[in-house]
Every structure is written in C-alpha cells, then in structure tokens.
Design an enzyme around this catalytic site. Structure first.
Site, PDB file in Angstrom:
ATOM      1  N   HIS A  70      71.928  53.258  62.948  1.00  6.88           N
ATOM      2  CA  HIS A  70      72.429  53.027  61.867  1.00  6.88           C
ATOM      3  C   HIS A  70      74.056  51.720  62.798  1.00  6.88           C
ATOM      4  O   HIS A  70      73.829  51.691  63.849  1.00  6.88           O
ATOM      5  CB  HIS A  70      73.584  53.546  61.824  1.00  6.88           C
ATOM      6  CG  HIS A  70      74.156  54.705  62.733  1.00  6.88           C
ATOM      7  ND1 HIS A  70      75.432  54.507  63.118  1.00  6.88           N
ATOM      8  CD2 HIS A  70      73.646  55.681  63.344  1.00  6.88           C
ATOM      9  CE1 HIS A  70      76.064  55.179  64.054  1.00  6.88           C
ATOM     10  NE2 HIS A  70      75.410  56.219  64.066  1.00  6.88           N
ATOM     11  N   GLU A  89      75.748  56.061  58.295  1.00  2.25           N
ATOM     12  CA  GLU A  89      75.287  57.432  58.577  1.00  2.25           C
ATOM     13  C   GLU A  89      76.712  58.063  58.964  1.00  2.25           C
ATOM     14  O   GLU A  89      77.124  59.186  59.660  1.00  2.25           O
ATOM     15  CB  GLU A  89      74.617  56.746  60.567  1.00  2.25           C
ATOM     16  CG  GLU A  89      74.084  58.124  60.914  1.00  2.25           C
ATOM     17  CD  GLU A  89      74.950  59.212  61.590  1.00  2.25           C
ATOM     18  OE1 GLU A  89      74.295  59.940  62.203  1.00  2.25           O
ATOM     19  OE2 GLU A  89      76.019  57.895  61.892  1.00  2.25           O
ATOM     20  N   ASP A 144      68.901  57.510  67.207  1.00  2.54           N
ATOM     21  CA  ASP A 144      70.337  57.235  67.726  1.00  2.54           C
ATOM     22  C   ASP A 144      70.827  57.504  69.320  1.00  2.54           C
ATOM     23  O   ASP A 144      70.025  58.265  70.099  1.00  2.54           O
ATOM     24  CB  ASP A 144      70.737  57.751  66.614  1.00  2.54           C
ATOM     25  CG  ASP A 144      72.245  57.865  66.050  1.00  2.54           C
ATOM     26  OD1 ASP A 144      72.715  57.781  66.894  1.00  2.54           O
ATOM     27  OD2 ASP A 144      73.086  58.111  64.821  1.00  2.54           O
TER      28      ASP A 144
END
Length: 350
Positions: free
Chosen positions: A71, A222, A243
């Site tokens: 993201h 996100e 992530d």
C-alpha cells in the site's frame, strides 16, 4: 544480467515515494508516480474505482493467478476546525497516537491545489507560559497546527484557502546512514511498494516468464482498512500482502531479516503458504523471522474479510517504531526482495 536485489536503487525509490504526500484519501499523485514507473517497463496497468493501481505480469498458467499487494497510502490528518486563534484542529487518518506527531513539520493541501507549511504543536507548548506543558494530554483538544503564514484569526486562515476537510501530510524527514539504515516516516508501506517496483523491473529486464499470471496491487486505502479487499480476479489462488513487520517487546521481527507473519488481529494466516515461504527462505539462505502482530491488519486480511476464496499470507521488512519514527536496514530490504523473487517463480503452495 542486472544486479538484483539492488538495494541502492530500492532505497532511491523509497526516498522518492516517501517524499510524495499521500495520506489515505489523497493518493492520486503517488499513484501517478508508480503508474509511470510500470508504464516505462511496458507493464500493463489499470486503476480501480477506489484509485488503486493494478499491474499485471502474464504467466504460463493463466487459469491460476497470484496477487501481491503493497500500500502506498500513509498516515496523515485532515483539518477538523479552523480555530478563532488562526490555528488548526486536526482529525487523524490512520491508527496512530498524537504524541507521535508532536513537533512535526507538516503541509496543508487546500482544495484549490495550493499548499501551506506548518508545525504540529501542543497548544500549551511554551514552558514560559504553561506550567503544565509537560503534563497536558496529547490529544485532539490540545494539539494544533501552527501555519507558516501571518494569520491572527479564522478569517485570515480561510482567506488563504484553508478549510475543514483539507488534507494534512507529515514531513517524512527521510535520511540514510553510512551503515545501511534508512529512517523516515511512511516506510510503512512505501518500502514494500519500492520492493515490488524493483521486482517488476528485474523480471522485465531479465525477460523472466512467471509460472502463473501475477498481479501487483498498489493499494491506496490500507491505513483505513479496505485497500486490498477488491479487484481480485476470480482466478487468484494466492494473495500475498507485502507490508512492514512490527517490532517491539515480545516480537521476533528485527531490522535485518524478512518477517513472515503467522497471525495478526484477524487470525492465523494460511499455514500452507506460510510453510512454503519458510521453505523458500531456508533453501535460498534468506534470513527470516516468524512473528505474530496482535494489533495489526493487512490488505490480505481485508481480502479474507471481504469474502474472497484465496490463500493469504503476509511478509515484509522489519520496521522499528511503526506509525511513528520508522527505521529499517538494507539487509531487511534485501531479504524481503529475495524471498519475493523466489516465491513469484515457485509452484503454488496448494
């Protein structure tokens, strides 16, 4: 043959990405940047209606797909109130605490396209005036933005074009050290976005043919919970979120390996995919840590909650002081890139 992973190039991309303001809801400019990067590689892309970007690399098997996501949206704020004093009250975007932005430089992005700089401060900052300066609670009532303009009241502020609903971004203060560290706001998750961009570049440069058609979703919501919960093709079997790995007391994650998440606040990640990633790391000499993040959710968990019938996983570089003054090391970036490189060319976990 190109050098890969090329950490210098990855860090260069991270520096560019974190320098583009992109709090959730204000991500068009940074999506433009990533889209242009993929277009230069002749990678097919399209945007979903939420403003996220999907890039696709064709594979030998078109009946089964993979999706990797990172993201590009960040923490930030929005103008809640133009105060009579000429200061701004803010409302937070994303899950973080007010104390983590005290004293931070910021930019207010007005609806007409202009921007003004400022500083986020406690109202009771001056110790020469407020005896409780150190004890006052860091919250919405006490913290405010001091605009770098001559304003004495709300009318002066509005004359500059500032209004309720304007986005506020935080200065990343990105810096690299001589011993391999990079520290900056918004390494969550722009470090991972840079890693996926570099991975795509390497695959295109080397004319690699993937075993499965693979989509790269650059999500843009996100931090508010729903960036990666849609635009997943029916053929998608494996969905891997890239992530940050969170560090702290009781955590295994560090700044020098890739973190493989086994469980977060949404529950366990898919055991078969987790074991597949661990085996790939072991067989290729990649440093890794298994970890549980008790107060964490990812785009992969958002996809599961949205009802998609997928195998989901989560890996990423270890990031210290998440949602605050973040830092990682080049070796963690290297480990993450290497694991993704071997994963994307491997057989499916199930």
């Amino acid at each position: 043959m190109s050098t890969y992973p090329n950490t210098e190039e990855t860090i260069g991309l991270i520096k560019q990405l974190v320098s583009i303001p992109s709090p959730s809801g204000y991500t068009t400019r940074v999506i433009d940047f990533v889209e242009d990067y993929f277009k230069e590689l002749n990678v097919e892309t399209y945007r979903n209606r939420k403003g996220g970007l999907i890039a696709t690399l064709p594979g030998q098997d078109t009946g089964k797909h993979r999706m990797l996501t990172a993201h590009v949206d960040t923490l930030g704020a929005m103008v809640k109130e133009v105060k009579a004093s000429g200061r701004l009250k803010i409302d937070l975007i994303g899950g973080f605490k007010y104390n983590s932005i005290e004293g931070e430089y910021c930019t207010i992005h007005t609806a007409d396209g202009n921007s003004l700089t400022g500083t986020i401060l406690m109202h009771q900052t001056s110790v020469h005036v407020y005896k409780d300066a150190g004890k006052a609670e860091r919250n919405q009532e006490n913290m405010e933005v001091r605009i770098d303009a001559k304003v004495e009241n709300a009318e002066d502020v509005r004359a500059l074009g500032v209004e309720v609903g304007d986005f506020v971004s935080f200065d990343p203060r990105v810096e690299t050290t001589g011993n391999g560290f990079i520290k900056s706001r918004h390494l969550d998750d722009k470090a991972s976005v840079a890693i996926l961009m570099q991975l795509a570049k390497h695959l295109k440069t080397e004319n690699k043919t993937l075993p499965y058609t693979t989509h790269f979703l650059i999500s843009n919501n996100e931090e508010i919970g729903y960036g990666g919960n849609s635009n997943i093709t029916p053929e998608t079997v494996e969905y891997l979120a890239v992530d940050m790995g969170a560090m702290g007391d009781g955590q295994s994650t560090d700044e020098y390996t890739v973190s493989i998440c086994v469980k977060d606040a949404s529950g366990p990640y898919h055991l078969g995919l987790r074991n597949h990633l661990v085996n790939l790391a072991k067989s290729n000499g990649i440093g890794y840590q298994l970890d549980i993040y008790p107060y964490y959710g990812s785009d992969a968990s958002a996809a599961i909650k949205a009802g998609h019938d997928i195998v989901h996983g989560l890996i990423g570089p270890g990031i210290d002081s998440s949602h605050a003054f973040e830092r990682t090391h080049e070796t963690s970036l290297q480990c993450t890139e290497s694991l993704l490189y071997h994963y994307i060319q491997s057989d499916m976990a199930i």
